[in-house]
Write an enzyme that holds these catalytic residues in place. Structure first.
Site, PDB file in Angstrom:
ATOM      1  N   SER A 274     -25.527   7.676  30.366  1.00 45.16           N
ATOM      2  CA  SER A 274     -26.923   7.780  30.845  1.00 45.16           C
ATOM      3  C   SER A 274     -27.091   9.127  31.681  1.00 45.16           C
ATOM      4  O   SER A 274     -26.044   9.462  32.156  1.00 45.16           O
ATOM      5  CB  SER A 274     -27.039   6.598  31.926  1.00 45.16           C
ATOM      6  N   LYS A 275     -28.518   9.453  31.445  1.00 44.21           N
ATOM      7  CA  LYS A 275     -28.698  10.843  32.197  1.00 44.21           C
ATOM      8  C   LYS A 275     -28.748  10.737  33.647  1.00 44.21           C
ATOM      9  O   LYS A 275     -28.427  11.746  34.318  1.00 44.21           O
ATOM     10  CB  LYS A 275     -30.053  11.153  31.854  1.00 44.21           C
ATOM     11  N   ARG A 276     -28.606   9.639  34.208  1.00 42.19           N
ATOM     12  CA  ARG A 276     -28.275   9.160  35.622  1.00 42.19           C
ATOM     13  C   ARG A 276     -27.072   9.882  35.974  1.00 42.19           C
ATOM     14  O   ARG A 276     -26.762  10.364  37.222  1.00 42.19           O
ATOM     15  CB  ARG A 276     -28.486   7.952  36.101  1.00 42.19           C
TER      16      ARG A 276
END
Ligand code: GLU
Length: 518
Positions: A274-276
């Site tokens: 995930s880009k988080r």
């Protein structure tokens, strides 16, 4: 003969024996153009490409843009650019055309309608008039009873005259597929073998939405058939949908392509990439100065390896010795440090000094880029050598930041986090990455938050440039591009201790209210 039952060797024999019907291996990658071009898309594209090319087959790019509200042309273009940058080329696609086109689902609506009509006529699908309220109540009751939530089949038994009456009254409807009430569905996956799922667990999937658009499930089956796809290589999140697709292939009397579900890419903590936690946009890696050869090599290595065990290989080498049956089903962890190491090898072993100079020039040391930067710094420099310190952040990856970097700000840390998170959400949806557009949007956000523009922009300056004073912020964001800008804001949020899932939820609802204000 069902292609699904055909082994790799049998298929190969068929493709080479001239006395038999020739079946060309055809694979596809089918991204939805709803965001940044994801490394997961490149991962699926790479294996689909290698599988087809190793057997002299064809690889297709299909754009799945039936989610009208979220699909954008900019995202489609970014997907095309990124896959091209990686050296993955397709034989047919929206940009090239081809004998099975069009290759954008939004341009194929009449084809889906024909199949939906066929399914309705044969009694394999039905009109469903249940409204959201009824569906909500159904779901709640099922949850309370500890049952699997699924459509209960109410509209399945409506008489033809009942249906026609409601259609004549223009009652909104969706079309759902019928699913056998009992028994077990077995789907075959090339890597995982037989997968058994009870029909009772399978929902009567919506095939056509109230707006007339097909759902993914309907469109994917129709397109894979009409485009002559022989092998579907995609992420494991679709395994649970495979029984629905298999039923649709059966209902429509079409041969089932062979299924190959690949494991999803993971963050180092094993959660879904995930880009988080990890930049996921292919363009981010391009902007960071990774070589496409290294990124493709690394993605290949995440699911496969050369028989010799050598970790560095080119796309052509991978195609030549690719064997899908040697793919690993273990969770592939996307480790940026390992990617960097591999990139270092590519850079040192494959580029002589001249070639490296050329690559650096192409990357960011070119006239075009300089011309974008000069207007931002001309007023601020006196001698040429002032250039490097003031513009170094244009060439950097992630600025060195920690919580202290934000200490001198007027905003409290909690407020600083809000500014960064809200700006990030705003910028994730910003369609047009142009300075006046960015400025207007963020100014509005500052106003909605009740913050002075100076105080609002200060944390963004630090996040984007690593320093409190820098060339004009919005123009700098344009030069850096959306992927790098957003990655830096995420990086700044992490430097401030990160935002937990619980906190994100709270902030999200506050942000929505602010947006309404705007
Ligand atoms: N549009 C789907 C996605 O983006 C494609 C899934 C498939 O390959 O069938 O995940």
């Amino acid at each position: 003969m069902r292609l699904g039952a055909c082994s790799y060797d049998e298929l190969k024999a068929l493709t080479t024996e001239s006395s038999q019907r020739i079946i060309m291996v055809r694979t596809r990658v089918a991204p939805s153009p709803t965001g940044d071009p994801h490394v997961g898309t490149a991962y699926m594209a790479l294996f689909s490409y290698c599988f087809a090319k190793q057997q002299g087959g064809e690889f297709v790019l299909r754009v799945e843009d039936t989610d009208v509200a979220r699909s954008t042309k900019a995202s489609e273009q970014a997907i095309i650019d990124s896959l091209t940058w990686l050296g993955l080329t397709w034989d047919e696609g929206p940009d090239l055309g081809g004998p099975h086109g069009p290759y954008r689902q939004s341009e194929r609506l009449e084809r889906y309608q024909t199949s939906i009509d066929k399914l309705l006529e044969a009694g394999h699908a039905f009109h469903c008039f249940c409204d959201t309220e009824k569906l909500d109540a159904m779901r709640k009751a099922q949850v309370a009873a500890g049952e699997t939530t699924r459509y209960d089949g109410s509209c399945c038994h409506l008489s033809a005259s009942d249906v026609n009456e409601r259609l004549a009254q223009k009652v909104p409807f969706v079309v759902r597929m019928k699913v056998p009430e009992s028994g077990v569905c077995t789907v075959h996956d090339r890597l995982r073998g037989a997968i058994e799922i009870e029909y009772a667990q399978i929902d009567m999937q919506v095939l056509q939405k109230a707006d007339g658009f097909p759902t993914y499930h309907m469109a994917v089956v129709v397109d894979d058939h009409l485009m002559g796809i022989t092998h579907i290589i995609r992420g494991e999140e679709w395994i649970n949908s495979a029984p629905k697709h298999q039923l649709l292939f059966e209902y429509l009397g079409w041969p089932m392509p062979e299924l190959i579900h690949l494991p999803l890419l993971r963050n180092p903590d094993k959660s879904k990439l995930s880009k988080r936690k990890n930049p996921t946009s292919i363009q981010f890696y391009r902007d960071m100065g990774f070589m496409p050869e290294a990124l493709i090599n690394y993605l290949g290595l995440l699911g496969w390896s050369l028989p010799s065990g050598e970790e560095k290989f080119s796309l052509a080498e991978m195609v030549e010795s690719f064997d899908v049956d040697r793919m690993s089903l273990g969770a592939p962890v996307f480790d940026v440090e390992k990617l960097k190491w591999l990139n270092g090898r590519w850079l040192r072993e494959n580029l002589d000094d001249g070639a490296l100079a050329d690559r650096l020039q192409d990357w960011a040391l070119n006239r075009e880029r300089l011309l974008a930067v000069i207007p931002l710094i001309k007023e601020r420099i006196e001698v040429f050598s002032d250039l490097a310190p003031i513009t170094s952040f244009f060439l950097e990856g992630m600025p060195r930041l920690d919580a202290d970097s934000f200490e001198k700000l007027k905003t409290e840390p909690a407020e600083t986090i809000k500014v960064l998170q809200y700006s990030l959400w705003h910028l994730e949806r910003a369609g047009d990455w142009k300075s006046p557009v960015l400025q207007a949007g963020l100014r509005q956000l500052a106003e909605n938050m009740g913050l002075k523009i100076r105080d609002f922009l200060a944390p963004l300056f630090i996040a984007v440039s690593g320093q409190p004073v820098a060339p004009p912020l919005f123009d700098s964001m344009v030069v850096l591009g959306p992927d790098m800008t957003r990655a830096r804001i995420r990086h700044a949020l992490n430097a401030l201790g990160g935002v937990s899932k619980k906190q994100t939820k709270k902030l999200d609802s506050e942000y929505r209210q602010l947006e309404v204000k705007g």
